[in-house]
Design an enzyme around this catalytic site. Structure first.
Site, mmCIF file in Angstrom:
data_model
loop_
_atom_site.group_PDB
_atom_site.id
_atom_site.type_symbol
_atom_site.label_atom_id
_atom_site.label_comp_id
_atom_site.label_asym_id
_atom_site.label_seq_id
_atom_site.Cartn_x
_atom_site.Cartn_y
_atom_site.Cartn_z
ATOM 1 C CG HIS A 82 -1.980 -1.023 1.203
ATOM 2 N ND1 HIS A 82 -1.713 -2.361 1.438
ATOM 3 C CD2 HIS A 82 -3.315 -0.931 0.954
ATOM 4 C CE1 HIS A 82 -2.841 -3.045 1.332
ATOM 5 N NE2 HIS A 82 -3.824 -2.205 1.042
ATOM 6 C CE LYS A 96 -4.629 -5.602 -1.377
ATOM 7 N NZ LYS A 96 -5.780 -5.613 -0.436
#
Length: 238
Positions: free
Chosen positions: A118, A154
């Site tokens: 992230h 991700k």
């Protein structure tokens, strides 16, 4: 024809336990940090079984979320939870850019793995995306991947301009298409309002998952499930 992406529904404790039937999604993301210790230990797995849900278990640490935490990592008995699951049907989300002691012990128990990064202050370049993947222990074979579910990476970024948005999506598409041939899936998320269309049409740049909410967003720019279907019905690419 099988669709090119899968829908992940991120739920709060109240939303999850209010579900009477499985919603129109492929996966339900259980954000353990948004649940209370009591609900995790007493009724989580029973509801998973009742819904026959495939889940992605996530614990977002303070630097990776804008949500208020409920359960502390040290309070969660994930061993007890996992012992009551068919682990081969579920994913664990294990961060690449920070330790996750909660899930590390269970990474080789049959769960699929999502390796996530992230970044809340801009984007990742194509070389940075490649480096995160290539240096991962499950790719360089220092650890053995033991699940039948595809290994998934991700990358969630927060573009500060349309230029950054376009640059990230183009870079991500290049890497995602390359690794798809190796049965390694990539998920790309552009957070914030600027990234909403990338959440609605994830297949356009090779993302295997798109993350939605039921009502209140659990991440910046997250689209609710009903709006996702409505937008995909109303909006068409030329």
């Amino acid at each position: 024809m099988e669709k090119e992406f899968q829908i992940v529904l991120t739920v709060s404790e109240e939303e999850f336990f209010s579900l009477e039937k499985h919603p129109r999604c492929d996966w339900i993301e259980i954000r353990l940090d948004l649940f209370t210790k009591q609900s995790l230990s007493e009724k989580l797995t029973a509801q998973i079984e009742r819904l026959n849900a495939k889940c992605i278990f996530t614990y977002r640490q303070a630097g990776d979320t804008d949500q208020s935490h409920r359960s502390k990592e040290s309070e969660i008995d994930f061993g007890s939870i996992s012992s009551r699951l068919q682990t081969q049907n579920h994913y664990l989300d294990l961060e690449l850019n920070r330790p996750n002691q909660l899930f590390e012990t269970y990474a080789e128990k049959g769960f699929g793995l999502i390796r996530s990064v992230h970044k809340f202050d801009g984007i990742l370049t194509e070389s940075e995306i490649r480096n995160w993947i290539q240096n991962d222990s499950y790719l360089n074979k220092t650890k053995e991947y033991k699940s039948h579910l595809p290994l998934t990476f991700k990358f969630a970024v927060f573009p500060n301009s349309v230029k950054q948005l376009a640059e990230f999506l183009d870079s991500f598409r290049n890497v995602a298409n390359e690794y798809k041939k190796k049965n390694i899936h990539l998920t790309g998320i552009c957070m914030g309002t600027m990234g909403i269309l990338s959440r609605v049409y994830p297949e356009s740049y090779g993302s295997i998952f798109t993350y939605c909410c039921l009502e209140e967003p659990k991440a910046p720019g997250q689209v609710d499930l009903d709006s996702l279907f409505q937008l995909r019905k109303d909006l068409k690419f030329s």
